[in-house]
Design an enzyme around this catalytic site. Structure first.
Site, PDB file in Angstrom:
ATOM      1  N   ASP A 405     -25.682  -5.861  43.794  1.00 47.57           N
ATOM      2  CA  ASP A 405     -24.543  -5.794  42.890  1.00 47.57           C
ATOM      3  C   ASP A 405     -24.469  -7.023  41.991  1.00 47.57           C
ATOM      4  O   ASP A 405     -24.807  -8.129  42.395  1.00 47.57           O
ATOM      5  CB  ASP A 405     -23.260  -5.689  43.729  1.00 47.57           C
ATOM      6  CG  ASP A 405     -22.015  -5.589  42.888  1.00 47.57           C
ATOM      7  OD1 ASP A 405     -21.872  -4.587  42.176  1.00 47.57           O
ATOM      8  OD2 ASP A 405     -21.185  -6.521  42.947  1.00 47.57           O
ATOM      9  N   GLU A 458     -28.399  -4.047  39.763  1.00 45.25           N
ATOM     10  CA  GLU A 458     -27.374  -3.701  38.786  1.00 45.25           C
ATOM     11  C   GLU A 458     -27.357  -4.856  37.779  1.00 45.25           C
ATOM     12  O   GLU A 458     -26.725  -5.889  37.994  1.00 45.25           O
ATOM     13  CB  GLU A 458     -26.000  -3.552  39.437  1.00 45.25           C
ATOM     14  CG  GLU A 458     -24.946  -3.090  38.424  1.00 45.25           C
ATOM     15  CD  GLU A 458     -23.534  -3.495  38.762  1.00 45.25           C
ATOM     16  OE1 GLU A 458     -22.614  -2.951  38.152  1.00 45.25           O
ATOM     17  OE2 GLU A 458     -23.347  -4.358  39.635  1.00 45.25           O
TER      18      GLU A 458
END
Length: 726
Positions: A405, A458
């Protein structure tokens, strides 16, 4: 006899070295003295561990709980037990003494920890059930280099920091102790006295493998999961030439399962893999399942990098869930969050009274967007902590990979910061060189220690070589989310079809850079929250057009180069945006329009998997060729996908509500006819059933789109069709 200053320091839990005075120690006269701090008992007898005979009763020297006595006729250390009496004179236990045991961690392990070279710090730090000298108990170890004192507290010592002050190992700043008779399931925390004399909030164990369910937050002694390998064939299923279609799931809100507010891992194992496999997805990706204090963070503000959340039951249930997915042929991806952590008092923030896990300068160490803290990526022990976490989940639970993330926020020191409010790197630049080194280290370690697993970034910027190997200067990820493609194409789809001609480039621009990285096309949870609306809500027009637009867009997405990711609920056109504390509206499947979208996604996955041309060269320029790129006036797009072995699929899109009959489409050589294998306007999916049915579309020697050969076909309104050679 111990001096009064030592006694008072022990009873105030401020002694600099309790192991030097507690337990057995020889005095100058050669006698062995035994000293114990145990505030809750009234009397203590010393027993010989071998014979069980009483040797002496300890003098209750201080009513706050200090006991001592010389041991008659003993000149050497020996194994002993303590017989404990309550104020009524009743025996309530015979126990071993924590201060009868020597140092726990080998010097080599400590030096490796200090240098950041320990491959598996989670096997050393944290709580580990062991047997010492025939006595079962738990070895606790925690990194807190500037603390003045650290005690382990828990159910086993009435949360009293005087009972088990730990031994400080100066080589690595690690505190350790073996506490006899502690068992798996016992709760514990660390009581930390800072170097400036502050007693900090009780700290949860950074390396805990289990914790209490929020709002409680104690760590829990848990077994170390065994090493587990990926099942045979999973490595091939994760490769870039394999079909990868990911179903992203927030486990608590997917479907009501069981009787509690959260589904158990076994509830999920029974229902989720069967559904995902039936839908034709290849992987399930879970939003963070590591322990976190606030449900509304969806797991992205984690404090338990090694603990599966208590919301879903015991950690061994996660292993069963992974097995259930693998049994269905599904890979399991976990969202992993090394970029930031919340500042809750029981967590990592100011862990030993200093900025230990976080950067000390708020210009480096505070995430303004999320009001969280940023790990000090330049500190060896912090990087070791994070790299160890990545390896722990892949090695101990056999997950197929990690989606990392907020990588963009890690790469740049000026991320979301105005000029003058960030600290440049040593070269004066904006790149966070320490975070880059961490990400490369994570990917190198997993590549070596967890072969077959994958990592997905990401990452929303144009940072180069995200999915290139580290030995050529890349970050080493296997895949990168294509955020630019997502933003551009969704912006196009929001436009009324009459205006799309002016935005045609938003659908084509992604192909300019589509093969610079190994891309995943993500329609994730971030696109259906915070006022963005659901996928169906983004589509313009009346109800018919909205559903047709969504179906056409999904057809475009599955036919486009790149792996696929779709967030739960969007596969059946959930009407409202997602909310974490409400379950998906499965009742909507009673409506044929929603059921039709679900049927389309199932068929898109089937065709994607069974047609090698749609996946084998997903990440290679050789697998794609434009046919119709510049037809902005009609909002038509068409291209060829190839597998490099002679197979091809033509994808054609019409993003207007005008059906185009008799449309001449240029085609590549090598086939005598083409046949429609998927049409998003089919009545099976809730469409108007305009199309080419099962008819063979003969190839003619007539030029079109710069090609010598062509076919004549019908392009349905607001639809995508796939054609294969007959």
């Amino acid at each position: 006899m111990l001096g009064d200053s030592h006694v008072q320091a022990l009873l105030a839990a401020r002694h600099p070295d309790p192991f030097s005075v507690l337990g057995l120690h020889p005095e100058e006269d050669g006698q062995m003295w035994l000293r114990v701090v145990w505030p809750s008992v009234a009397a203590i007898d010393v027993l010989d561990a071998k014979t069980g005979k009483k040797l002496v009763g300890l003098n209750h020297r201080d009513p706050d709980g200090f006991f001592e006595a010389p041991i008659p006729r003993r000149k050497q250390r020996f194994a002993y037990r303590l017989k404990l009496y309550d104020p009524q004179g009743l025996v309530f236990g015979e126990v071993a003494d924590a201060y009868a045991f020597g140092p726990q961690l080998p010097e080599a392990e400590l030096l490796a920890l200090k240098a950041g070279r320990h491959p598996r710090p989670y096997t050393v730090l944290g709580a580990h059930a062991v047997v010492q000298q025939g006595v079962p108990g738990v070895r606790f170890a925690v990194w807190a280099p500037t603390a003045k004192r650290v005690s382990v507290v828990g159910d086993f010592n009435q949360w009293d920091g005087r009972r088990h002050p730990m031994r400080y190992r100066h080589e690595a700043g690690v505190w350790e102790i073996f506490v006899p008779h502690v068992i798996e399931g016992d709760l514990y925390k660390f009581e930390v006295l800072s170097r400036d004399g502050r007693l900090l909030p009780l700290k949860a164990d950074p390396y805990a493998r289990a914790a209490q369910l929020r709002p409680d937050n104690a760590s829990k002694v848990a077994p170390m999961p065994p090493v587990r390998k990926l099942p045979q064939g999973r490595a091939d299923a994760n490769r870039r030439d394999a079909p990868i279609s990911i179903y992203e799931v927030h486990a608590p809100s997917w479907r009501r399962l069981g009787s509690g507010p959260f589904p158990s891992w076994d509830d999920l194992a029974e229902a989720l893999p069967a559904y995902v496999a039936d839908m034709g997805f290849t992987h399930v990706e879970l939003l963070p399942i590591t322990e976190h204090p606030y449900d509304g963070s969806w797991g992205y503000q984690t404090l338990g990098q090694y603990a599966a959340s208590a919301r879903f039951g015991s950690p061994d249930g996660l292993a069963r869930f992974v097995d259930a997915c693998h049994a269905r042929g599904l890979g399991v991806l976990l969202d992993w969050v090394p970029a930031h952590f919340p500042s809750d008092g029981h967590g990592l923030a100011q862990f030993d009274g200093t900025a230990l896990y976080e950067y000390g300068d708020p210009r480096e160490g505070v995430h303004r967007d999320w009001n969280t803290l940023i790990p000090n990526f330049g500190r060896y022990e912090v990087r070791e902590f994070l790299v160890g976490s990545a390896l722990f989940w892949t090695e101990r639970y056999a997950v197929d990979g990690l989606r990392v993330d907020a990588v963009a926020s890690m790469l740049y020191r000026d991320y979301s910061r105005p000029s003058g409010e960030w600290v440049p790197n040593v070269h004066g630049g904006r790149e966070n060189l320490e975070a880059i080194a961490l990400l490369q280290q994570v990917n190198r370690v997993l590549g070596t220690e967890a072969p077959g697993s994958v990592t997905i970034a990401e990452e929303s910027t144009a940072f180069p070589k995200v999915s290139a190997p580290t030995d050529v200067g890349g970050l080493g990820f296997h895949y990168k989310w294509n955020m630019g493609w997502m933003n551009d194409t969704l912006a196009y789809m929001r436009e009324d079809p009459v205006h799309r001609r002016w935005h045609h480039d938003k659908m084509t621009f992604g192909l300019v850079y589509a093969f610079n990285e190994n891309f995943v096309l993500p329609i994730s949870h971030d696109e259906v929250v915070h006022g963005k609306g659901s996928m169906i809500a983004k589509m313009p027009g009346d109800d018919w057009q909205r559903f047709a637009n969504l179906r056409a867009y999904y057809g475009f997405m599955w036919g486009h180069p790149g792996k696929k990711l779709l967030f739960m609920g969007q596969e059946f056109a959930q009407p409202d945006e997602w909310h974490h504390d409400a379950h998906l509206p499965w009742r909507r499947l009673d409506d044929p329009r929603h059921a039709g979208v679900q049927a389309l996604v199932r068929d898109l996955n089937r065709v994607y998997r069974t047609q090698p041309a749609l996946h084998r060269l997903d990440c290679e320029a050789e697998g794609f060729e434009w046919i119709a790129r510049d037809e902005a006036d009609t909002s038509v797009l068409a291209w060829v996908r190839r597998d490099g072995q002679g197979h091809a699929v033509i994808v054609a899109c019409n993003f207007t509500p005008v059906p185009r009959e008799g449309y001449r489409l240029g085609v590549p050589p090598g086939a005598s006819a083409w046949r429609e294998v998927l049409n998003t306007d089919s009545s099976h999916y809730g469409g108007s059933n305009v199309g080419n049915r099962d008819a063979a579309l003969p190839v003619e020697n007539l030029p079109a789109h710069g090609r010598d050969l062509s076919i004549v076909m019908t392009l349905p309104p607001l639809a995508t069709v796939y054609l294969v050679a007959v």
